[in-house]
Write an enzyme that holds these catalytic residues in place. Structure first.
Site, PDB file in Angstrom:
ATOM      1  N   GLU A   1       0.843  -1.239   0.066  1.00  0.00           N
ATOM      2  CA  GLU A   1       0.028   0.029   0.088  1.00  0.00           C
ATOM      3  C   GLU A   1       0.944   1.271  -0.126  1.00  0.00           C
ATOM      4  O   GLU A   1       1.720   1.194   0.508  1.00  0.00           O
ATOM      5  CB  GLU A   1      -0.928   0.075   1.223  1.00  0.00           C
ATOM      6  CG  GLU A   1      -2.004  -0.943   1.337  1.00  0.00           C
ATOM      7  CD  GLU A   1      -1.524  -2.220   1.959  1.00  0.00           C
ATOM      8  OE1 GLU A   1      -2.151  -3.202   1.978  1.00  0.00           O
ATOM      9  OE2 GLU A   1      -0.390  -2.164   2.380  1.00  0.00           O
TER      10      GLU A   1
ATOM     11  N   TYR B   1       7.550   2.027  -7.647  1.00  0.00           N
ATOM     12  CA  TYR B   1       7.023   0.941  -7.539  1.00  0.00           C
ATOM     13  C   TYR B   1       6.643   0.543  -9.233  1.00  0.00           C
ATOM     14  O   TYR B   1       6.930  -0.741  -9.504  1.00  0.00           O
ATOM     15  CB  TYR B   1       5.873   0.805  -6.744  1.00  0.00           C
ATOM     16  CG  TYR B   1       6.028   1.234  -5.533  1.00  0.00           C
ATOM     17  CD1 TYR B   1       7.177   0.913  -4.885  1.00  0.00           C
ATOM     18  CD2 TYR B   1       5.169   2.114  -4.616  1.00  0.00           C
ATOM     19  CE1 TYR B   1       7.690   1.278  -3.373  1.00  0.00           C
ATOM     20  CE2 TYR B   1       5.450   2.266  -3.357  1.00  0.00           C
ATOM     21  CZ  TYR B   1       6.664   1.826  -2.719  1.00  0.00           C
ATOM     22  OH  TYR B   1       6.876   2.250  -1.403  1.00  0.00           O
TER      23      TYR B   1
END
Length: 149
Positions: A108, A120
Site C-alpha cells: 500500500e 513501484y
C-alpha cells in the site's frame, strides 16, 4: 551502488537505528517493540537492511505467506534519498521473496506519494485498487499495488 554498501537480513542490534529511520520517514512510525515482534514473533516477516559501514541507511520488510509477499515498510535515511537506494532495497526484497517461494508481491502507498508510486511502477508494480481511509494519521486513502515475481 557504492562498494561500501551491503545488504543483509535485519538483526536485533539494528532495531534502534531502524526506529530512527522510521521516525524521520513516517507520520506514524513503528515502535521498537513492533520491530522486535517482527523479528522474533512473526514467522512470516523478513527484513533486509542496507548498511554503509556500521550505519544502517535503509531497510525494507515483507511478510511472506505461502506464495504471496506483502511489503510492510520501506525507508531510507533522508540524507541518502534521491540516490536510487530505495530502488535497490526494494529490488533486493523482491529477490529474497522470490527465493522464498513468493510468486506475487503487494503493498500500500499513500495516494499522494507519487515519488514512491513511480518507483513501484518502474519495478513492475500495477495498480490494484484503493483502500479507503487506510492511514490513521490523516485518513488518507492507500493505493494497493502488486507485481508478479
Amino acid at each position: 551502488m557504492n562498494d561500501s554498501l551491503i545488504f543483509r537480513l535485519m538483526r536485533e542490534e539494528d532495531i534502534d537505528q531502524i526506529v530512527e529511520i522510521e521516525k524521520l520517514s513516517f507520520a506514524t512510525p513503528w515502535s521498537k517493540e513492533s520491530f522486535y515482534n517482527e523479528l522474533y514473533k512473526n514467522q512470516f516477516a523478513t527484513y533486509v537492511v542496507l548498511e554503509d559501514g556500521e550505519k544502517i541507511i535503509g531497510y525494507c520488510g515483507a511478510w511472506i505467506v505461502i506464495d504471496e509477499a506483502h511489503i510492510t515498510n520501506i525507508a531510507v535515511l533522508p540524507e541518502y534519498r534521491g540516490k536510487k537506494l530505495g530502488e535497490s532495497i526494494l529490488t533486493k526484497i523482491m529477490e529474497v521473496a522470490r527465493e522464498m517461494g513468493a510468486k506475487s508481491m503487494t503493498l500500500e502507498v499513500r495516494v499522494t506519494n507519487i515519488v514512491a508510486q513511480n518507483l513501484y511502477r518502474k519495478l513492475g508494480f500495477n495498480n490494484g485498487g484503493i483502500r479507503k481511509n487506510y492511514y490513521t494519521d490523516n485518513q488518507e486513502d492507500a493505493l494497493v499495488m502488486w507485481v508478479n515475481l
